[in-house]
Write a protein that holds these residues in place. Structure first.
Motif, mmCIF file in Angstrom:
data_model
loop_
_atom_site.group_PDB
_atom_site.id
_atom_site.type_symbol
_atom_site.label_atom_id
_atom_site.label_comp_id
_atom_site.label_asym_id
_atom_site.label_seq_id
_atom_site.Cartn_x
_atom_site.Cartn_y
_atom_site.Cartn_z
ATOM 1 N N ILE A 115 50.933 16.446 51.629
ATOM 2 C CA ILE A 115 51.750 15.385 52.212
ATOM 3 C C ILE A 115 51.508 15.296 53.716
ATOM 4 O O ILE A 115 51.341 14.214 54.289
ATOM 5 N N ILE A 116 51.492 16.470 54.393
ATOM 6 C CA ILE A 116 51.271 16.490 55.840
ATOM 7 C C ILE A 116 49.903 15.899 56.170
ATOM 8 O O ILE A 116 49.770 15.082 57.094
ATOM 9 N N ASP A 117 48.890 16.303 55.430
ATOM 10 C CA ASP A 117 47.538 15.800 55.691
ATOM 11 C C ASP A 117 47.480 14.287 55.487
ATOM 12 O O ASP A 117 46.903 13.554 56.302
ATOM 13 N N MET A 118 48.115 13.809 54.421
ATOM 14 C CA MET A 118 48.109 12.376 54.136
ATOM 15 C C MET A 118 48.837 11.597 55.226
ATOM 16 O O MET A 118 48.368 10.553 55.694
ATOM 17 N N GLN A 119 50.001 12.087 55.656
ATOM 18 C CA GLN A 119 50.779 11.382 56.670
ATOM 19 C C GLN A 119 50.037 11.332 58.006
ATOM 20 O O GLN A 119 49.964 10.282 58.647
ATOM 21 N N LEU A 120 49.509 12.482 58.434
ATOM 22 C CA LEU A 120 48.851 12.518 59.742
ATOM 23 C C LEU A 120 47.601 11.660 59.764
ATOM 24 O O LEU A 120 47.310 10.988 60.764
ATOM 25 N N LYS A 121 46.868 11.649 58.710
ATOM 26 C CA LYS A 121 45.681 10.792 58.657
ATOM 27 C C LYS A 121 46.094 9.322 58.648
ATOM 28 O O LYS A 121 45.379 8.463 59.196
ATOM 29 N N TYR A 152 46.161 18.167 58.778
ATOM 30 C CA TYR A 152 46.878 19.425 58.543
ATOM 31 C C TYR A 152 46.285 20.563 59.364
ATOM 32 O O TYR A 152 47.007 21.453 59.817
ATOM 33 N N LYS A 153 45.005 20.509 59.630
ATOM 34 C CA LYS A 153 44.360 21.555 60.418
ATOM 35 C C LYS A 153 44.937 21.581 61.837
ATOM 36 O O LYS A 153 45.246 22.657 62.382
ATOM 37 N N ASP A 154 45.101 20.395 62.443
ATOM 38 C CA ASP A 154 45.731 20.312 63.769
ATOM 39 C C ASP A 154 47.166 20.817 63.712
ATOM 40 O O ASP A 154 47.632 21.542 64.602
ATOM 41 N N TYR A 155 47.856 20.437 62.661
ATOM 42 C CA TYR A 155 49.261 20.838 62.485
ATOM 43 C C TYR A 155 49.388 22.365 62.496
ATOM 44 O O TYR A 155 50.227 22.932 63.211
ATOM 45 N N PHE A 175 47.154 24.519 63.631
ATOM 46 C CA PHE A 175 46.610 25.075 64.870
ATOM 47 C C PHE A 175 47.705 25.226 65.929
ATOM 48 O O PHE A 175 47.831 26.273 66.564
ATOM 49 N N TYR A 176 48.529 24.177 66.117
ATOM 50 C CA TYR A 176 49.549 24.230 67.157
ATOM 51 C C TYR A 176 50.719 25.134 66.763
ATOM 52 O O TYR A 176 51.343 25.750 67.625
ATOM 53 N N LEU A 177 51.021 25.239 65.483
ATOM 54 C CA LEU A 177 52.039 26.190 65.055
ATOM 55 C C LEU A 177 51.606 27.621 65.375
ATOM 56 O O LEU A 177 52.404 28.437 65.859
ATOM 57 N N GLU A 178 50.339 27.939 65.081
ATOM 58 C CA GLU A 178 49.835 29.278 65.388
ATOM 59 C C GLU A 178 49.819 29.512 66.899
ATOM 60 O O GLU A 178 50.181 30.581 67.382
ATOM 61 N N LYS A 179 49.409 28.487 67.642
ATOM 62 C CA LYS A 179 49.330 28.621 69.092
ATOM 63 C C LYS A 179 50.705 28.823 69.711
ATOM 64 O O LYS A 179 50.860 29.547 70.702
ATOM 65 N N ALA A 180 51.714 28.209 69.108
ATOM 66 C CA ALA A 180 53.070 28.300 69.649
ATOM 67 C C ALA A 180 53.648 29.697 69.519
ATOM 68 O O ALA A 180 54.594 30.050 70.227
ATOM 69 N N ARG A 181 53.069 30.495 68.610
ATOM 70 C CA ARG A 181 53.581 31.850 68.428
ATOM 71 C C ARG A 181 53.137 32.791 69.527
ATOM 72 O O ARG A 181 53.686 33.869 69.696
ATOM 73 N N VAL A 182 52.101 32.405 70.253
ATOM 74 C CA VAL A 182 51.603 33.236 71.349
ATOM 75 C C VAL A 182 51.536 32.358 72.586
ATOM 76 O O VAL A 182 50.538 31.709 72.839
ATOM 77 N N VAL A 183 52.626 32.302 73.333
ATOM 78 C CA VAL A 183 52.724 31.421 74.492
ATOM 79 C C VAL A 183 52.936 32.257 75.748
ATOM 80 O O VAL A 183 53.763 33.159 75.768
#
Length: 871
Positions: A109-115, A134-137, A139-147
């Protein structure tokens, strides 16, 4: 709002750093260059980037459009620099991620919506969401864990009674964090690199004022001591350090150390996100190996010194190309320390409350702790370092101990002694929350008040009266005074603002407790202002001396002992204002969003929850009133398209569209909550029989409109269309800091099913005293000529000579008149809080007290209206 951001004209400095007056000013007339009332900002003589003074006009009730545009750009820069949604590229990206996480959307669903958002659903890329799939989605979640800057750990060791002790200390490298701020292009645009002098100018008179640290003396003194540019500018980077033991939990045996960058605007440094307060480390909790009663005095002293050694071992100008591409020689230093007394004694290596000299700022003795009108020898790094060195070279242990005791010190070198432009004793600031609201008031005078009420059998009556206290948006409604376990300083402050109006009619006449509490409240109101002028400091000093005198009277009458450190520290409050700016710069009340860093778990729900806290905390701090902004990002999804209004309380309010469009132009009010629409005669027929507000409405309205607009011909056959409202959003220029503030006022027959609520307003009148009225209705009229007029139906208040059993300086009693009149909204200044007074016998609830402590603006208005002069 940063006042420096709205400057319009610039002037070449004269020898005194002041722009020359125009020819008209020399003849007594105000020329076109300088407004009648304005603020003047003068850069430091060594500031090579700013060589002109700047003027901010205060002559208009609403700022001209060019000033408003500058303010909007300034606030846009604030949000762009803070980026509380980082690491997401935009607020829209985070908003989508938050929705997807909370909705537990699947990968498909996320991949479909973002595209779809980045393609066919948004005109091929017209969406403000930059996430593509979804890959971008993820990526930023993982990045947000290490700020941000990562934590390190180190061990500290010391010996207690011959036994070695080791503790692990977790910290971030402060210099690495500082570099991340100064090299950030967004933060560089809003950074204050050097000090300034600020002046309030009116009628040819100039008065200096301070607010942010760059406007106070300490920063100016450091800039004067720094060498001139050679070739790079030399800049001080003052820091605010905050140790909060209150955050210790059963899971966290250390308490956080928070650093804030004082060269950044308060909207950024006091919030969360980029440039906000950061947990720089966790101070070790040193557990007591036994009970103090089981040890000798010497053993207790050894344990106290051991704790301070652990403190000191836990701490650790070079040229830098900053984010604006300017190379500067940077000198970090500590300007403000926000600490409670126990933490301050540990931090400064001073002895505790029962020491001969228990203050961490000066050498006041125990017997002089209640003397607020006297100065005492100050501590300084240079002087205290000499004491410790002299003690270590003393020939005997007894002589060494006596020398240390005479100065209230432990034999521990302080890490700040070797940091230039940093003094651990001077940096310890007066904290309104711990020292006044929860300290002098919450733990002392309020406890005494409760004891007195209980002994006199008046606690129940006081509780009933407090429950009837009128409601106000920024004032907590207290229903149960008998609850002694108020733990938060805000509740203590709200009680302090209200309690005098309760006690004045139930305590015995001429009670010394009431003027003592009132004197403390006056100190709190002035010391809590966002801007402090010279005249305000003068009045504040008078209030401190007045408070001291009433404390002596309370001691005589009730046996209360005021010889405690938090009472004494009021001596240093105004020095702190002059040296560091207003006290809100060092309050421990702000920056609560940084606490969430302690308990973040590595899960998507925790990541978005933490980021939402950071965003909300930023808007809370950026709001003029300090309340949570309604702006949530739903309608402002691009950080590059930010409207300045979202920083103000109520900016995202959804006001229903009225049937009658408001008059064109820049009104200072907006009507909300429309009730009904129709013509004046029909409205009178429908409601005149039940509500006195609308009896004879049509004839009274026609007479009033004709008196106000003689050019309008209103024949009997002409129809006046009206629309009735129950709410008004009212903007005004605050006397506190001269920026725009807002009240939300109600006139409702059954507000939230709790009965009628009719708020009050101040308005302009021909009388020299404050004019006040109660709103009974809000009406918009459309005349046959298409002119639209906004007015209020009000009950006027007249000043009464009646006074309660115990009156006080600034007591204003108003009596509600029976007649209803019309008042043009153009004459309304701002909202006012009136609370019921018992009044004389058979007064039938028509007497009210004007509450002047709702905020700094109201306090100054009433103060000046009662004969004081306080710009």
């Amino acid at each position: 709002m940063d006042l420096e951001a709205t400057a319009l004209p610039t002037f070449q400095l004269d020898s005194d750093g002041i722009p020359p007056p125009s020819e008209q000013e020399e003849t007594g007339e105000v020329g076109p260059m300088l407004p009648a009332v304005y603020l003047l900002s003068v850069p430091h003589p060594k500031d090579r980037k700013h060589t002109f003074s700047e003027v901010i006009s205060l002559s208009h009730p609403k700022p001209p459009s060019d000033i408003a545009d500058l303010e909007a750009r300034h606030l846009e820069n604030m949000l762009d620099a803070a980026r509380p949604w980082a690491p997401w590229e935009s607020l829209a990206d985070f908003g989508y991620t938050e929705t997807a996480v909370k909705g537990v959307l699947s990968k498909e669903i996320i991949d479909m919506q973002l595209k779809g958002f980045s393609g066919p659903w948004s005109n091929e890329g017209g969406s403000k969401i930059t996430l593509r799939d979804y890959k971008d989605y993820k990526f930023y979640l993982e990045k947000a864990r290490v700020v941000g800057v990562q934590f390190l750990n180190a061990n500290v060791e010391a010996e207690l009674w011959g036994e070695p002790k080791k503790y692990t200390f977790y910290y971030r490298d402060p210099w690495e964090w500082i570099l991340s701020l100064v090299t950030d292009p967004g933060l560089a645009r809003v950074s204050q690199w050097q000090s300034r002098r600020l002046y309030y100018c009116e009628n040819g008179q100039m008065e200096r004022y301070v607010h942010e640290p760059f406007s106070a003396d300490c920063w100016n003194d450091v800039d004067s001591e720094l060498p001139p540019a050679n070739p790079f500018m030399h800049c001080w980077l003052p820091l605010h350090i905050w140790l909060d033991k209150g955050l210790v939990t059963s899971h966290v045996k250390m308490f956080p150390i928070v650093l804030r960058a004082l060269w950044l605007p308060s909207e950024i440094r006091n919030a969360s996100g980029n440039g906000g307060g950061v947990i720089i480390g966790f101070m070790v909790m040193v557990d007591d190996p036994g009970h103090p009663k089981d040890r000798t005095e010497r053993q207790n002293y050894a344990f106290a010194q051991f704790k301070r050694e652990i403190y000191q071992q836990s701490w650790f100008g070079e040229p830098v190309r900053c984010g604006d591409e300017v190379v500067r020689n940077l000198y970090p230093g500590f300007l403000i320390e926000s600490l409670d007394f126990e933490e301050a004694w540990n931090f400064t290596c001073c002895r505790a409350g029962r020491a001969k000299h228990p203050c961490a700022r000066c050498l006041v003795s125990q017997e002089m702790l209640d003397c607020l009108g006297q100065a005492f020898p100050s501590r300084s790094s240079k002087a205290m370092k000499k004491v410790v060195e002299k003690a270590r070279s003393a020939p005997t242990a007894a002589q060494r101990e006596k020398l240390l005791m005479d100065h209230g010190l432990h034999d521990v070198p302080h890490f700040m002694w070797n940091i230039r432009f940093s003094d651990p004793y001077l940096a310890f600031i007066y904290d309104l929350l711990h020292f006044l609201e929860s300290g002098k008031w919450g733990h002392h005078l309020w406890s005494l008040t409760l004891d007195i009420l209980e002994k006199l059998g008046l606690l129940r009556e006081a509780t009933v009266r407090m429950a009837k206290f009128s409601r106000w948006r920024d004032l907590k409604h207290i229903n149960d005074l008998a609850t002694k376990d108020f733990t938060d300083g805000q509740t203590h402050l709200d009680i302090l603002k209200c309690i005098v109006y309760i006690l004045c009619e139930i305590l015995p006449p001429k009670s010394t407790l009431i003027p003592c509490i009132r004197a403390l409240l006056k100190c709190r109101m002035l010391l809590g202002l966002r801007v402090m002028t010279t005249s305000r400091q003068t009045v504040a000093q008078q209030y401190i001396e007045e408070y001291e005198q009433w404390c002596k009277r309370v001691s005589e009458n009730y046996g209360k002992n005021f010889k405690f450190p938090k009472q004494h520290f009021l001596v240093h409050a105004l020095d702190d204002v002059r040296m560091k700016g207003v006290l809100r710069n060092g309050t421990t009340r702000t920056g609560e969003g940084t606490h969430q860093e302690i308990s973040v778990r590595d899960e998507d729900q925790e990541v978005v929850a933490r980021t939402r806290l950071l965003i909300d905390d930023f808007f809370k701090q950026a709001s003029r009133t300090g309340e949570q902004s309604d702006a949530t990002g739903d309608s402002e999804n691009s950080k590059k398209a930010v409207d300045a209004a979202q920083f103000k309380q109520g900016s995202a309010r959804r006001i229903p569209k009225s049937r009658i469009s408001p008059a064109k132009g820049e009104n200072q009010w907006i009507f909300g909550s429309p009730l009904q629409h129709g013509d004046s005669r029909s409205y009178e027929d429908l409601h005149g029989g039940d509500d006195p507000v609308y009896r004879s409405l049509d004839s009274r309205l026609r007479d009033f409109l004709h008196s106000q607009y003689p050019d309008e011909y209103l024949g009997y056959e002409d129809t006046i269309m009206i629309e009735v409202f129950r709410c008004v959003y009212l903007e005004y220029q605050s006397k506190d800091d001269w920026t725009t503030a807002e009240d939300i006022l109600r006139c409702h027959t059954n507000w939230y099913n709790s009965g009628p609520r009719y708020d009050c307003v101040l308005f302009n009148s021909d009388q020299p005293s404050i004019a006040c009225a109660r709103l009974r209705s809000l009406i918009r009229c459309e005349l046959p000529s298409s002119r639209v007029v906004d007015l209020a139906v009000v009950q006027n208040m007249k000043h009464s000579k009646w006074r309660p059993k115990t009156s006080w300086d600034g007591c204003v009693v108003l009596e509600e008149e029976g007649n209803l009149t019309f008042l043009l909204m153009d004459y309304v200044i701002r909202g006012a809080l009136l609370t019921p007074a018992e009044g004389p016998p058979n007064s039938r609830n028509r007497f009210h007290y004007l509450v002047d402590a709702v905020d700094g603006d109201m306090f100054l208005r009433v103060l000046n209206a009662t004969g004081h002069v306080c710009n």
